[in-house]
Design an enzyme around this catalytic site. Sequence first.
Site, PDB file in Angstrom:
ATOM      1  N   LYS A  20       0.826  -1.211   0.000  1.00 45.30           N
ATOM      2  CA  LYS A  20       0.000   0.000   0.000  1.00 45.30           C
ATOM      3  C   LYS A  20       0.863   1.264   0.000  1.00 45.30           C
ATOM      4  O   LYS A  20       0.604   2.209  -0.749  1.00 45.30           O
ATOM      5  CB  LYS A  20      -0.944  -0.014   1.217  1.00 45.30           C
ATOM      6  CG  LYS A  20      -1.956   1.125   1.239  1.00 45.30           C
ATOM      7  CD  LYS A  20      -3.175   0.769   2.073  1.00 45.30           C
ATOM      8  CE  LYS A  20      -2.918   0.802   3.555  1.00 45.30           C
ATOM      9  NZ  LYS A  20      -3.028   2.170   4.122  1.00 45.30           N
ATOM     10  N   GLY A  92      -5.239   8.327   5.502  1.00 44.26           N
ATOM     11  CA  GLY A  92      -4.335   9.283   6.122  1.00 44.26           C
ATOM     12  C   GLY A  92      -3.095   9.522   5.277  1.00 44.26           C
ATOM     13  O   GLY A  92      -2.572  10.637   5.218  1.00 44.26           O
ATOM     14  N   GLN A 168       4.647   9.217   7.347  1.00 47.66           N
ATOM     15  CA  GLN A 168       3.728  10.089   6.612  1.00 47.66           C
ATOM     16  C   GLN A 168       4.130  11.552   6.750  1.00 47.66           C
ATOM     17  O   GLN A 168       4.160  12.297   5.760  1.00 47.66           O
ATOM     18  CB  GLN A 168       2.294   9.884   7.100  1.00 47.66           C
ATOM     19  CG  GLN A 168       1.716   8.531   6.727  1.00 47.66           C
ATOM     20  CD  GLN A 168       0.276   8.376   7.184  1.00 47.66           C
ATOM     21  OE1 GLN A 168      -0.329   9.315   7.709  1.00 47.66           O
ATOM     22  NE2 GLN A 168      -0.274   7.191   6.991  1.00 47.66           N
ATOM     23  N   ASP A 312       2.127  -0.916  11.946  1.00 51.26           N
ATOM     24  CA  ASP A 312       0.860  -1.389  11.389  1.00 51.26           C
ATOM     25  C   ASP A 312       0.594  -2.855  11.703  1.00 51.26           C
ATOM     26  O   ASP A 312      -0.538  -3.330  11.553  1.00 51.26           O
ATOM     27  CB  ASP A 312       0.830  -1.180   9.870  1.00 51.26           C
ATOM     28  CG  ASP A 312       0.680   0.285   9.492  1.00 51.26           C
ATOM     29  OD1 ASP A 312       0.132   1.054  10.309  1.00 51.26           O
ATOM     30  OD2 ASP A 312       1.113   0.669   8.393  1.00 51.26           O
ATOM     31  N   ARG A 343      -6.052   2.256  18.201  1.00 55.77           N
ATOM     32  CA  ARG A 343      -5.834   0.812  18.072  1.00 55.77           C
ATOM     33  C   ARG A 343      -5.436   0.143  19.381  1.00 55.77           C
ATOM     34  O   ARG A 343      -5.630  -1.061  19.531  1.00 55.77           O
ATOM     35  CB  ARG A 343      -4.793   0.527  16.975  1.00 55.77           C
ATOM     36  CG  ARG A 343      -5.380   0.653  15.574  1.00 55.77           C
ATOM     37  CD  ARG A 343      -4.418   0.222  14.492  1.00 55.77           C
ATOM     38  NE  ARG A 343      -5.047   0.349  13.179  1.00 55.77           N
ATOM     39  CZ  ARG A 343      -4.393   0.517  12.047  1.00 55.77           C
ATOM     40  NH1 ARG A 343      -3.067   0.585  12.066  1.00 55.77           N
ATOM     41  NH2 ARG A 343      -5.040   0.606  10.898  1.00 55.77           N
ATOM     42  N   ARG A 385      -7.477  -3.089   9.671  1.00 53.61           N
ATOM     43  CA  ARG A 385      -6.594  -4.029  10.363  1.00 53.61           C
ATOM     44  C   ARG A 385      -7.294  -4.708  11.547  1.00 53.61           C
ATOM     45  O   ARG A 385      -6.986  -5.854  11.877  1.00 53.61           O
ATOM     46  CB  ARG A 385      -5.302  -3.333  10.789  1.00 53.61           C
ATOM     47  CG  ARG A 385      -4.544  -2.777   9.590  1.00 53.61           C
ATOM     48  CD  ARG A 385      -3.094  -2.514   9.831  1.00 53.61           C
ATOM     49  NE  ARG A 385      -2.559  -1.662   8.771  1.00 53.61           N
ATOM     50  CZ  ARG A 385      -2.190  -2.082   7.567  1.00 53.61           C
ATOM     51  NH1 ARG A 385      -2.310  -3.365   7.260  1.00 53.61           N
ATOM     52  NH2 ARG A 385      -1.718  -1.239   6.671  1.00 53.61           N
TER      53      ARG A 385
END
Length: 427
Positions: A20, A92, A168, A312, A343, A385
């Site tokens: 991704k 995001g 990011q 992740d 999360r 996820r």
Amino acid sequence: MKLRTNASGLSGTLKIPGDKSISHRSIMFGSLAKGITKIYGILRGEDVLSTMQAFRDLGVEIKDKDDFVEIHGRGFDGLKSPKKALDMGNSGTSIRLISGVLAGQDFTVEMFGDDSLSKRPMDRVTVPLRQMGVQILGRTERDLPPLTMKGSKRLKPIRYELPVASAQVKSALIFAALQASGESVIIEKEKTRNHTEDMIKQFGGHLDVDGKEIRISGGQEFTAQNVIVPGDISSAAFWLAAGLIVSNSKLTLKNVGINETRTGILEVIEAMGGKVELSDRDDLAKAATLTVESSNLKGTEIGGDIIPRLIDELPIIALLATQANGRTVIYDAQELKVKETDRIQVVADALNAMGAKITPTDDGMIIEGKTNLHGAKVNTFGDHRIGMMTAIAALLVKEGEVELERAEAINTSYPTFFSDLERITNG
């Protein structure tokens, strides 16, 4: 939806969908390069499609063919003011990195997303971009989307220490720095995934990386390339976990990306006593075949500079820990709180509902193993996820049903997840 439970063994071979992170960036660099870029193996998940549509709206011609995506790049100076606001969906990555791309454009753009994205703070990106001369308006002091921004053709270079370890944010600032007048210096808190840096070099640009310090000059131009996207190790992680914890299992995963900034999951599996073998290694493509077998796992501690290399994968690592003998402690992972969901809390709630013993902490979790899991109702809260973690957990359930609400969230990163699950499930 009702999930498959009580699996008696998993076997078979899977080709993992495209990475991704690399898919996003290949669209961006292809759009910003001069010439025609072809991308093979791209992930066609919802997040990546949001990036693709955003660049179409910015005037880039993108043709989605059967075997590849063809991008007619326009360069930084060829982007056009969009006729409408840019819809980033749940992504995001899209909104943060494209903010950096738009920093050097002298038109006004609005970017918005779904309910989940609208709760994710953008101030980590907007604060340094404002220092470079970009005008940005967001909601609240944390700059929640939608964002309205007007870039500048006279961007100032920046020297900036990232307050958090975030690929990011780093990547957004790199895209902005490429359009600034002079040299910018970006200093990472911890080393994070380096796909943006790799792709700059692949497309003919240059930057200097010295430890955690990145130096990048403005005014660079890129040349179109052919890009081959390896499989996403973050998606492969769910099958690695399934192969380890479902008894009598052996799975082969083809074409998995093994970029050194992403392989923390393999180190954790090794520390827990799991059996994973690498073969068919391609050092140029940074990909390999992974073979995983059922294993007796033991608890471990996970923290420090490995966290950005597996951020992740922490939801599925938490599931692994519920099936390991002893205690597992995850720390330094406060970044999990600002993902698609919090999360830390959502993983703990989901697995505890199924019988796990997880205590959330400010920066991670304490997980007691080994525990038997049972049926429950679990909501993804729109987080892909969480959905995939729950589907793998359900394979261990011998009593009761597992019902997953908002399962469609999985399409964000892995549209063929359930068909792949069906392919490897026996009995």
